[in-house]
Design an enzyme around this catalytic site. Structure first.
Site, PDB file in Angstrom:
ATOM      1  N   GLU A 135      23.324  13.829 -19.825  1.00 22.53           N
ATOM      2  CA  GLU A 135      23.796  14.831 -18.854  1.00 22.53           C
ATOM      3  C   GLU A 135      23.337  14.424 -17.454  1.00 22.53           C
ATOM      4  O   GLU A 135      22.478  13.547 -17.318  1.00 22.53           O
ATOM      5  CB  GLU A 135      23.233  16.210 -19.224  1.00 22.53           C
ATOM      6  CG  GLU A 135      21.737  16.301 -19.009  1.00 22.53           C
ATOM      7  CD  GLU A 135      21.045  17.351 -19.861  1.00 22.53           C
ATOM      8  OE1 GLU A 135      21.491  17.613 -20.986  1.00 22.53           O
ATOM      9  OE2 GLU A 135      20.031  17.891 -19.383  1.00 22.53           O
ATOM     10  N   LYS A 137      21.456  14.229 -13.859  1.00 19.59           N
ATOM     11  CA  LYS A 137      20.126  14.561 -13.342  1.00 19.59           C
ATOM     12  C   LYS A 137      20.348  15.231 -11.995  1.00 19.59           C
ATOM     13  O   LYS A 137      20.726  14.581 -11.012  1.00 19.59           O
ATOM     14  CB  LYS A 137      19.279  13.297 -13.197  1.00 19.59           C
ATOM     15  CG  LYS A 137      17.858  13.581 -12.750  1.00 19.59           C
ATOM     16  CD  LYS A 137      16.992  12.352 -12.896  1.00 19.59           C
ATOM     17  CE  LYS A 137      15.536  12.660 -12.633  1.00 19.59           C
ATOM     18  NZ  LYS A 137      15.266  13.236 -11.328  1.00 19.59           N
ATOM     19  N   ASP A 139      19.866  16.976  -8.495  1.00 18.15           N
ATOM     20  CA  ASP A 139      18.923  16.647  -7.434  1.00 18.15           C
ATOM     21  C   ASP A 139      18.645  17.875  -6.574  1.00 18.15           C
ATOM     22  O   ASP A 139      19.279  18.100  -5.552  1.00 18.15           O
ATOM     23  CB  ASP A 139      19.526  15.513  -6.583  1.00 18.15           C
ATOM     24  CG  ASP A 139      18.478  14.847  -5.723  1.00 18.15           C
ATOM     25  OD1 ASP A 139      17.283  15.117  -5.937  1.00 18.15           O
ATOM     26  OD2 ASP A 139      18.851  14.056  -4.843  1.00 18.15           O
ATOM     27  N   TYR A 248      18.883  23.418 -18.102  1.00 18.49           N
ATOM     28  CA  TYR A 248      19.090  22.291 -19.011  1.00 18.49           C
ATOM     29  C   TYR A 248      18.029  22.134 -20.097  1.00 18.49           C
ATOM     30  O   TYR A 248      18.011  21.128 -20.789  1.00 18.49           O
ATOM     31  CB  TYR A 248      19.184  20.986 -18.215  1.00 18.49           C
ATOM     32  CG  TYR A 248      18.126  20.838 -17.137  1.00 18.49           C
ATOM     33  CD1 TYR A 248      16.796  20.695 -17.465  1.00 18.49           C
ATOM     34  CD2 TYR A 248      18.483  20.854 -15.780  1.00 18.49           C
ATOM     35  CE1 TYR A 248      15.831  20.574 -16.494  1.00 18.49           C
ATOM     36  CE2 TYR A 248      17.524  20.723 -14.794  1.00 18.49           C
ATOM     37  CZ  TYR A 248      16.197  20.584 -15.153  1.00 18.49           C
ATOM     38  OH  TYR A 248      15.251  20.467 -14.191  1.00 18.49           O
ATOM     39  N   LYS A 344      18.216   6.327 -13.143  1.00 17.66           N
ATOM     40  CA  LYS A 344      18.381   6.613 -11.713  1.00 17.66           C
ATOM     41  C   LYS A 344      19.537   5.802 -11.125  1.00 17.66           C
ATOM     42  O   LYS A 344      19.643   4.596 -11.364  1.00 17.66           O
ATOM     43  CB  LYS A 344      17.091   6.252 -10.960  1.00 17.66           C
ATOM     44  CG  LYS A 344      15.890   7.039 -11.425  1.00 17.66           C
ATOM     45  CD  LYS A 344      15.830   8.406 -10.811  1.00 17.66           C
ATOM     46  CE  LYS A 344      15.196   8.295  -9.456  1.00 17.66           C
ATOM     47  NZ  LYS A 344      14.709   9.562  -8.955  1.00 17.66           N
ATOM     48  N   CYS A 438      20.654  14.160  33.649  1.00 18.28           N
ATOM     49  CA  CYS A 438      21.807  13.968  32.774  1.00 18.28           C
ATOM     50  C   CYS A 438      22.278  12.514  32.873  1.00 18.28           C
ATOM     51  O   CYS A 438      22.497  12.011  33.985  1.00 18.28           O
ATOM     52  CB  CYS A 438      22.930  14.919  33.179  1.00 18.28           C
ATOM     53  SG  CYS A 438      24.464  14.599  32.285  1.00 18.28           S
ATOM     54  N   CYS A 441      26.016  12.878  34.695  1.00 20.61           N
ATOM     55  CA  CYS A 441      26.239  13.374  36.063  1.00 20.61           C
ATOM     56  C   CYS A 441      24.955  13.388  36.890  1.00 20.61           C
ATOM     57  O   CYS A 441      24.966  13.796  38.044  1.00 20.61           O
ATOM     58  CB  CYS A 441      26.878  14.758  36.032  1.00 20.61           C
ATOM     59  SG  CYS A 441      25.736  16.037  35.489  1.00 20.61           S
ATOM     60  N   CYS A 461      30.113  18.856  34.610  1.00 19.26           N
ATOM     61  CA  CYS A 461      29.702  17.521  34.162  1.00 19.26           C
ATOM     62  C   CYS A 461      30.843  16.908  33.347  1.00 19.26           C
ATOM     63  O   CYS A 461      31.318  17.517  32.379  1.00 19.26           O
ATOM     64  CB  CYS A 461      28.433  17.643  33.321  1.00 19.26           C
ATOM     65  SG  CYS A 461      27.996  16.118  32.466  1.00 19.26           S
TER      66      CYS A 461
HETATM   67  S1  IVH Z   1      14.725  17.561 -18.495  1.00 24.31           S
HETATM   68  C1  IVH Z   1      10.599  17.739 -20.438  1.00 24.31           C
HETATM   69  N1  IVH Z   1      17.117  17.458 -17.485  1.00 24.31           N
HETATM   70  O1  IVH Z   1      14.120  15.815 -13.033  1.00 24.31           O
HETATM   71  C2  IVH Z   1      11.850  17.357 -19.767  1.00 24.31           C
HETATM   72  N2  IVH Z   1      15.284  17.318 -15.983  1.00 24.31           N
HETATM   73  O2  IVH Z   1      11.559  13.853 -13.114  1.00 24.31           O
HETATM   74  C3  IVH Z   1      12.286  18.350 -18.781  1.00 24.31           C
HETATM   75  N3  IVH Z   1      15.943  17.190 -13.623  1.00 24.31           N
HETATM   76  O3  IVH Z   1      11.277  17.806 -12.972  1.00 24.31           O
HETATM   77  C4  IVH Z   1      13.208  17.833 -17.764  1.00 24.31           C
HETATM   78  N4  IVH Z   1      18.117  17.243 -13.966  1.00 24.31           N
HETATM   79  O4  IVH Z   1      13.403  18.860 -12.135  1.00 24.31           O
HETATM   80  C5  IVH Z   1      15.806  17.415 -17.221  1.00 24.31           C
HETATM   81  N5  IVH Z   1      19.317  17.434 -16.748  1.00 24.31           N
HETATM   82  C6  IVH Z   1      18.013  17.405 -16.481  1.00 24.31           C
HETATM   83  C7  IVH Z   1      17.511  17.300 -15.176  1.00 24.31           C
HETATM   84  C8  IVH Z   1      16.136  17.261 -14.957  1.00 24.31           C
HETATM   85  C9  IVH Z   1      17.165  17.181 -13.050  1.00 24.31           C
HETATM   86  C10 IVH Z   1      14.682  17.070 -12.866  1.00 24.31           C
HETATM   87  C11 IVH Z   1      13.634  18.068 -13.256  1.00 24.31           C
HETATM   88  C12 IVH Z   1      12.410  17.258 -13.557  1.00 24.31           C
HETATM   89  C13 IVH Z   1      12.734  15.932 -12.968  1.00 24.31           C
HETATM   90  C14 IVH Z   1      12.120  14.862 -13.819  1.00 24.31           C
END
Ligand code: IVH
Length: 698
Positions: A135, A137, A139, A248, A344, A438, A441, A461
């Site tokens: 899924e 991540k 931000d 999540y 990442k 400025c 002018c 100006c």
């Molecule tokens: S799972 C024990 N799922 O990424 C595992 N984390 O460095 C719990 N984050 O602090 C985290 N999307 O804030 C998980 N789909 C996702 C996420 C997610 C963003 C963040 C979360 C966590 C950091 C991990």
């Protein structure tokens, strides 16, 4: 969450409530139905991004709820939609312990890292094959939520992972998080949930525009905007940021007496589905389950390509072992679980050298320092120019000419300098000196008390005059295509255009002598200028460039009057009584309309045919297409896009800027391109032709 029957039933109830013109409801059952209807519409809007009623209709029902609760306070329940009240908070946040520590994730950056993760997980668990759930991540800022007996009782920040700040009041401002959810239906008494608070790109842009309008430095990126918001002590400010949340992870739960573990809580995809079914926004649509690391990798790489098309920021993917028993078996290190891994995406940062700083004059005379850096490619775009916003930003960041700087460019966000890498300084770096005069002018610059920007106050100006015109013709103002910044500057320098009314008195004979201006482009220009005279009043008000009057304020002002000149008669107090207009904005409006030169300019514009009447004063927010969203793409057979958009807007419809789940109709012309492809994929968007569209208007 809501099946078809329930949706139809709630929609029917909604229609009945909308017809109800009474001051308040007379019985508690009826009130409960109203709350259910409001919760349903919040879910449609905030979780599904697919509203079924207009904003104004929601407000009407919400007010009915408010009035009833005021008359009968004993009927207020903890999960009533009114309980998201935005209170101001004094003192410090209380520190609270997480039920289970909030660990971070281990990071991977390439295929090899992921294969390694898979190999180790298989070795440890002694399995040939592992099922993974993948899924996005997200931000933003992480949050932990506790629901007890179906009610949201606590929201907390991550803090040090073991304990964080209790930010329940702020979390309640996030309308994609339900105040109550029927966990008891699954035998659950207390549940701790993890998720991410986000600000979507669109809201971030709007929010930042409003900050910049006030002369302040904008927030760096949506992540800071969301994570920072959680710790703001004024919940109404949090509300203003329009935060969203994805959940999540269920980190802990207890069962109700005599209840068994629900079947859904044996796997990660099951848990996400359970959360979705309870009305949460979990990534069920974005997640995929795979049995092999190669397909996991393919999905991660495919998703990375889609990154810019998402409405919110993600910085990678998370790969989780799907089976909970196996997760337990794998366990965790002191920092992160062994059953999960973050993949990442490529960084959107780069380093470059700060070559020099240019000082630009804006339409209100504010001086903006702009850093010129050695061109550096970041995320597929070459960056060479970066706004530093004002003198304070330069001081805060301690920037010097010659510094090596860390530059970030997230998705749609404008690039910014994160910081200078001061350890790389050679000693030859030079301080940045802010000019006292400025740069255009030469008049002395001033800075008002409490303001961040230095300002050139010479209204004549040349830089300001040009910038005012550039703003007047810009896309969100009167949208005069063909008369962009470059042409305005050219015409100005040649003496063919000296002020805004001059746009309507252009000497086309002289322009036709210029290179690049054939008969066709002059025709287009004439047409675009003619169309601009008929734009809705709020666009004209915005186009005037009155200080502190952005698009939202312009809309509020336009709604108040039948003709632009009525604004001239409004007092400071009357203006302040309007939505979102404070003393500063009101003062600026009064100042603008008491200036004889401005009135002379407006009178001239009207005599040149610029429409100043408000055609929409009464129809706004209603209309037969109220609440319906449209997007036009490709060349339509008979209508110009702007005409078609105006026709839809006149009937209360909303025009969206991109294809998303919020879009109802995509009107396609010839060469429709990527928007059409995207809409087809979404399959919630109705794709229609111009003829179908015209049919809808009759
Ligand atoms: S799972 C024990 N799922 O990424 C595992 N984390 O460095 C719990 N984050 O602090 C985290 N999307 O804030 C998980 N789909 C996702 C996420 C997610 C963003 C963040 C979360 C966590 C950091 C991990």
């Amino acid at each position: 969450m809501y099946n078809k029957d329930k949706t139809v039933a709630l929609q029917t109830i909604t229609q009945e409530f909308l017809k109800d013109k009474s001051d308040q409801l007379a019985d508690e059952n009826h009130l409960d139905q109203l709350k259910q209807a409001l919760r349903f519409h919040e879910y449609r809007y905030y979780v599904l991004s697919d509203p079924l009623i207009a904003d104004g209709e929601y407000d009407q029902l919400y007010k009915l709820l408010e009035r009833t609760e005021q008359a009968r306070p004993e009927w207020v329940t903890k999960d009533s939609p009114t309980q998201r009240v935005a209170k101001e908070f004094t003192g410090n946040f209380v520190t609270v312990q997480h039920l289970v520590p909030m660990l971070s994730l281990d990071n991977s950056y390439n295929e090899a890292d992921l294969k390694d993760f898979d190999r180790k997980a298989r070795q440890l668990s002694k399995r040939d094959q592992i099922t993974y759930c993948v899924e996005p991540k997200f931000d933003g800022g992480s949050i932990s939520l506790i629901y007890e007996n179906d009610l949201l009782v606590r929201g907390a920040t991550r803090g040090n992972g073991v304990a964080g700040d209790d930010v329940t009041a702020n979390v309640k401002q996030i309308r994609s998080l339900p105040l109550s959810a029927r966990f008891s239906d699954y035998g659950l008494q207390q549940v701790e949930i993890r998720g991410e608070v986000l600000m979507n790109k669109n809201n971030f842009k709007k929010y930042n525009d409003s900050i910049v309008e006030k002369g302040l430095a904008p927030l760096a990126n949506p992540r800071n905007a969301a994570a920072g918001a959680l710790r703001i002590k004024d919940a109404s400010e949090v509300k203003r940021r329009n935060l969203e949340a994805f959940v999540y992870h269920i980190s802990d739960f207890t069962l109700l007496p005599g209840k068994a573990l629900p079947a859904a809580l044996t796997s990660h995809d099951g848990a996400l589905q359970l959360l979705w079914d309870l009305g949460f926004r979990s990534p069920v649509k974005e997640m995929r389950v795979f049995n092999h690391i190669d397909t996991v990798i393919d999905y991660c790489l495919k998703f990375e390509e889609e990154r810019d098309n998402l409405p919110y920021e993600i910085d990678g993917m998370v790969i989780k072992v799907n089976d909970f028993e196996l997760q337990d078996q794998l366990g965790m290190t002191s920092h992160h679980p062994r059953w999960a891994m973050a993949f990442k995406f490529k960084a959107r940062q780069g380093t470059s050298k700060l070559l020099h700083v240019e000082f630009q004059v804006g339409r209100t005379g504010s001086i903006t320092p702009v850093a010129k850096i050695e061109p550096v490619p970041i995320g597929g775009v070459t960056v060479s120019s970066i706004s530093l916003f004002n003198e304070d930003v330069i001081k805060e960041k301690d920037l010097m000419i010659g510094d090596t700087v860390l530059v970030e460019r997230a998705g749609d966000v404008i690039p910014y300098i994160v910081k200078p890498l001061s350890e790389l300084r050679s000693g030859a770096e030079q301080p940045i000196s802010f000019p006292q005069n400025c740069p255009i002018c030469d008049s002395t610059l001033f800075k008002e008390e409490g303001e961040a920007a230095w300002r050139c106050v010479n209204i004549e100006c040349p830089a300001q005059v040009v910038e005012r015109m550039v703003h007047y013709v810009s896309k969100d103002a009167l949208d005069i295509r063909g008369l962009g910044e470059a042409n305005i500057k050219k015409f100005f320098e040649l003496g063919l255009l000296k002020d805004i009314p001059g746009i309507y008195k252009l000497d086309y004979e002289a322009i036709s002598q210029l290179e690049g201006f054939g008969a066709k482009s002059i025709d287009n220009l004439k047409q675009a200028i003619a169309l601009s005279k008929k734009q809705p009043l709020h666009r004209l008000i915005f186009a005037l460039g009155i200080r502190f009057v952005g698009e939202t304020t312009a809309k509020v002002l336009a709604q108040r009057v039948g003709h632009l000149f009525e604004l001239k008669g409004l007092t400071q107090e009357e203006l302040q009584s309007l939505e979102d207009i404070g003393p500063k904005v009101a003062g600026s409006i009064v100042h603008f309309f008491t200036n004889d030169d401005n009135i002379k300019m407006l009178t001239e514009l009207e005599s040149l045919g610029v429409e100043m009447k408000n055609e929409n004063k009464t129809t706004h927010g209603s209309g037969e297409l109220a609440g319906v969203t449209f997007l036009f793409t490709g060349t339509l057979p008979t209508l110009k896009r702007s005409e078609a958009e105006a026709m839809a807007e006149e009937r209360g419809a909303k025009i969206l800027s991109g294809v998303s789940a919020k879009l109802n109709y995509l009107v396609v012309g010839e060469d429709a391109g990527s928007k059409l492809d995207k809409a087809k994929k979404l399959n919630t968007v109705k794709i229609i032709t111009e003829a179908d569209f015209l049919q809808m208007l009759h």
